[in-house]
Design a protein around this motif. Structure first.
Motif, PDB file in Angstrom:
ATOM      1  N   SER A 170       0.860  -1.169   0.000  1.00  3.31           N
ATOM      2  CA  SER A 170       0.000   0.000   0.000  1.00  3.31           C
ATOM      3  C   SER A 170       0.901   1.225   0.000  1.00  3.31           C
ATOM      4  O   SER A 170       1.644   1.456   0.963  1.00  3.31           O
ATOM      5  CB  SER A 170      -0.904   0.012   1.241  1.00  3.31           C
ATOM      6  OG  SER A 170      -1.535   1.274   1.347  1.00  3.31           O
ATOM      7  N   LEU A 171       0.859   1.981  -1.072  1.00  2.00           N
ATOM      8  CA  LEU A 171       1.693   3.182  -1.165  1.00  2.00           C
ATOM      9  C   LEU A 171       1.215   4.262  -0.199  1.00  2.00           C
ATOM     10  O   LEU A 171       2.002   5.099   0.236  1.00  2.00           O
ATOM     11  CB  LEU A 171       1.688   3.695  -2.602  1.00  2.00           C
ATOM     12  CG  LEU A 171       2.188   2.693  -3.645  1.00  2.00           C
ATOM     13  CD1 LEU A 171       2.008   3.251  -5.046  1.00  2.00           C
ATOM     14  CD2 LEU A 171       3.626   2.295  -3.390  1.00  2.00           C
ATOM     15  N   ALA A 172      -0.058   4.218   0.164  1.00  2.00           N
ATOM     16  CA  ALA A 172      -0.618   5.209   1.076  1.00  2.00           C
ATOM     17  C   ALA A 172      -0.179   4.979   2.519  1.00  2.00           C
ATOM     18  O   ALA A 172       0.028   5.935   3.272  1.00  2.00           O
ATOM     19  CB  ALA A 172      -2.138   5.194   0.994  1.00  2.00           C
ATOM     20  N   THR A 173      -0.021   3.693   2.896  1.00  2.00           N
ATOM     21  CA  THR A 173       0.297   3.396   4.297  1.00  2.00           C
ATOM     22  C   THR A 173       1.667   2.744   4.477  1.00  2.00           C
ATOM     23  O   THR A 173       2.092   2.522   5.611  1.00  2.00           O
ATOM     24  CB  THR A 173      -0.756   2.446   4.895  1.00  2.00           C
ATOM     25  OG1 THR A 173      -0.707   1.185   4.212  1.00  2.00           O
ATOM     26  CG2 THR A 173      -2.153   3.038   4.819  1.00  2.00           C
ATOM     27  N   SER A 174       2.328   2.398   3.383  1.00  2.00           N
ATOM     28  CA  SER A 174       3.626   1.704   3.404  1.00  2.00           C
ATOM     29  C   SER A 174       3.542   0.343   4.101  1.00  2.00           C
ATOM     30  O   SER A 174       4.518  -0.121   4.671  1.00  2.00           O
ATOM     31  CB  SER A 174       4.702   2.570   4.076  1.00  2.00           C
ATOM     32  OG  SER A 174       4.884   3.757   3.349  1.00  2.00           O
ATOM     33  N   ARG A 175       2.388  -0.295   4.036  1.00  2.00           N
ATOM     34  CA  ARG A 175       2.207  -1.626   4.624  1.00  2.00           C
ATOM     35  C   ARG A 175       2.222  -2.674   3.529  1.00  2.00           C
ATOM     36  O   ARG A 175       1.682  -2.468   2.441  1.00  2.00           O
ATOM     37  CB  ARG A 175       0.887  -1.702   5.383  1.00  2.00           C
ATOM     38  CG  ARG A 175       0.885  -0.839   6.630  1.00  2.00           C
ATOM     39  CD  ARG A 175      -0.433  -0.840   7.357  1.00  2.00           C
ATOM     40  NE  ARG A 175      -0.866  -2.171   7.710  1.00  2.00           N
ATOM     41  CZ  ARG A 175      -2.125  -2.481   8.003  1.00  2.00           C
ATOM     42  NH1 ARG A 175      -3.056  -1.551   8.000  1.00  2.00           N
ATOM     43  NH2 ARG A 175      -2.454  -3.716   8.308  1.00  2.00           N
ATOM     44  N   TYR A 176       2.840  -3.822   3.850  1.00  2.00           N
ATOM     45  CA  TYR A 176       2.879  -4.975   2.944  1.00  2.00           C
ATOM     46  C   TYR A 176       1.822  -5.991   3.363  1.00  2.00           C
ATOM     47  O   TYR A 176       1.554  -6.154   4.550  1.00  2.00           O
ATOM     48  CB  TYR A 176       4.244  -5.679   3.008  1.00  2.00           C
ATOM     49  CG  TYR A 176       5.318  -5.013   2.213  1.00  2.00           C
ATOM     50  CD1 TYR A 176       5.455  -5.280   0.860  1.00  2.00           C
ATOM     51  CD2 TYR A 176       6.201  -4.134   2.815  1.00  2.00           C
ATOM     52  CE1 TYR A 176       6.460  -4.670   0.130  1.00  2.00           C
ATOM     53  CE2 TYR A 176       7.199  -3.522   2.098  1.00  2.00           C
ATOM     54  CZ  TYR A 176       7.326  -3.795   0.748  1.00  2.00           C
ATOM     55  OH  TYR A 176       8.315  -3.191   0.021  1.00  2.00           O
ATOM     56  N   PHE A 177       1.268  -6.669   2.362  1.00  2.00           N
ATOM     57  CA  PHE A 177       0.305  -7.733   2.593  1.00  2.00           C
ATOM     58  C   PHE A 177       0.671  -8.903   1.695  1.00  2.00           C
ATOM     59  O   PHE A 177       1.081  -8.700   0.548  1.00  2.00           O
ATOM     60  CB  PHE A 177      -1.118  -7.277   2.248  1.00  2.00           C
ATOM     61  CG  PHE A 177      -1.534  -6.033   2.976  1.00  2.00           C
ATOM     62  CD1 PHE A 177      -2.166  -6.120   4.200  1.00  2.00           C
ATOM     63  CD2 PHE A 177      -1.275  -4.783   2.447  1.00  2.00           C
ATOM     64  CE1 PHE A 177      -2.539  -4.976   4.887  1.00  2.00           C
ATOM     65  CE2 PHE A 177      -1.639  -3.624   3.120  1.00  2.00           C
ATOM     66  CZ  PHE A 177      -2.276  -3.723   4.343  1.00  2.00           C
ATOM     67  N   ALA A 178       0.515 -10.109   2.197  1.00  2.00           N
ATOM     68  CA  ALA A 178       0.702 -11.322   1.397  1.00  2.00           C
ATOM     69  C   ALA A 178      -0.661 -11.998   1.269  1.00  2.00           C
ATOM     70  O   ALA A 178      -1.328 -12.256   2.275  1.00  2.00           O
ATOM     71  CB  ALA A 178       1.697 -12.261   2.048  1.00  2.00           C
ATOM     72  N   ILE A 179      -1.050 -12.258   0.048  1.00  2.00           N
ATOM     73  CA  ILE A 179      -2.345 -12.882  -0.222  1.00  2.00           C
ATOM     74  C   ILE A 179      -2.077 -14.174  -0.974  1.00  2.00           C
ATOM     75  O   ILE A 179      -1.327 -14.184  -1.955  1.00  2.00           O
ATOM     76  CB  ILE A 179      -3.236 -11.943  -1.063  1.00  2.00           C
ATOM     77  CG1 ILE A 179      -3.446 -10.630  -0.308  1.00  2.00           C
ATOM     78  CG2 ILE A 179      -4.555 -12.603  -1.398  1.00  2.00           C
ATOM     79  CD1 ILE A 179      -4.101  -9.548  -1.117  1.00  2.00           C
ATOM     80  N   THR A 180      -2.679 -15.265  -0.513  1.00  2.00           N
ATOM     81  CA  THR A 180      -2.431 -16.568  -1.125  1.00  2.00           C
ATOM     82  C   THR A 180      -3.734 -17.267  -1.501  1.00  2.00           C
ATOM     83  O   THR A 180      -4.814 -16.866  -1.082  1.00  2.00           O
ATOM     84  CB  THR A 180      -1.646 -17.488  -0.163  1.00  2.00           C
ATOM     85  OG1 THR A 180      -2.424 -17.676   1.024  1.00  2.00           O
ATOM     86  CG2 THR A 180      -0.295 -16.903   0.195  1.00  2.00           C
ATOM     87  N   GLY A 181      -3.583 -18.333  -2.276  1.00  2.00           N
ATOM     88  CA  GLY A 181      -4.703 -19.206  -2.615  1.00  2.00           C
ATOM     89  C   GLY A 181      -5.849 -18.481  -3.291  1.00  2.00           C
ATOM     90  O   GLY A 181      -5.648 -17.671  -4.195  1.00  2.00           O
TER      91      GLY A 181
END
Length: 83
Positions: A21-32
């Motif tokens: 997220s460029l707005a919050t600088s948070r990373y997320f991993a999404i699977t399946g």
């Protein structure tokens, strides 16, 4: 609803999608199945449409798909990744 695509940087490798997220600088991993839902959310859609697609593409009943889709969408909303 749809993703805030202009505010996201994504990379999909296999069945895993990494989202920044460029707005919050948070990373997320999404699977399946989440990766498939993430793809579908690139366009304007509804929970009903998402559930229908998941039921059609995966071996899952409507009630389970709805529960899981609603939970996934809620997590994306909480992370401010959806319009």
């Amino acid at each position: 609803m749809r993703l805030r695509s202009a505010e996201l940087s994504t990379r999909t490798i296999g069945d895993e999608t990494i989202v920044l997220s460029l707005a919050t600088s948070r990373y997320f991993a999404i699977t399946g199945v989440g990766t498939r839902l993430f793809e579908l959310l690139a366009e304007e859609t509804s929970v009903d449409a998402l559930v229908g697609t998941i039921v059609a593409e995966y071996d899952v009943d409507d009630a389970t798909a709805r529960r899981d889709v609603e939970a996934f969408v809620e997590r994306l909303r909480d992370a401010r990744l959806l319009h």
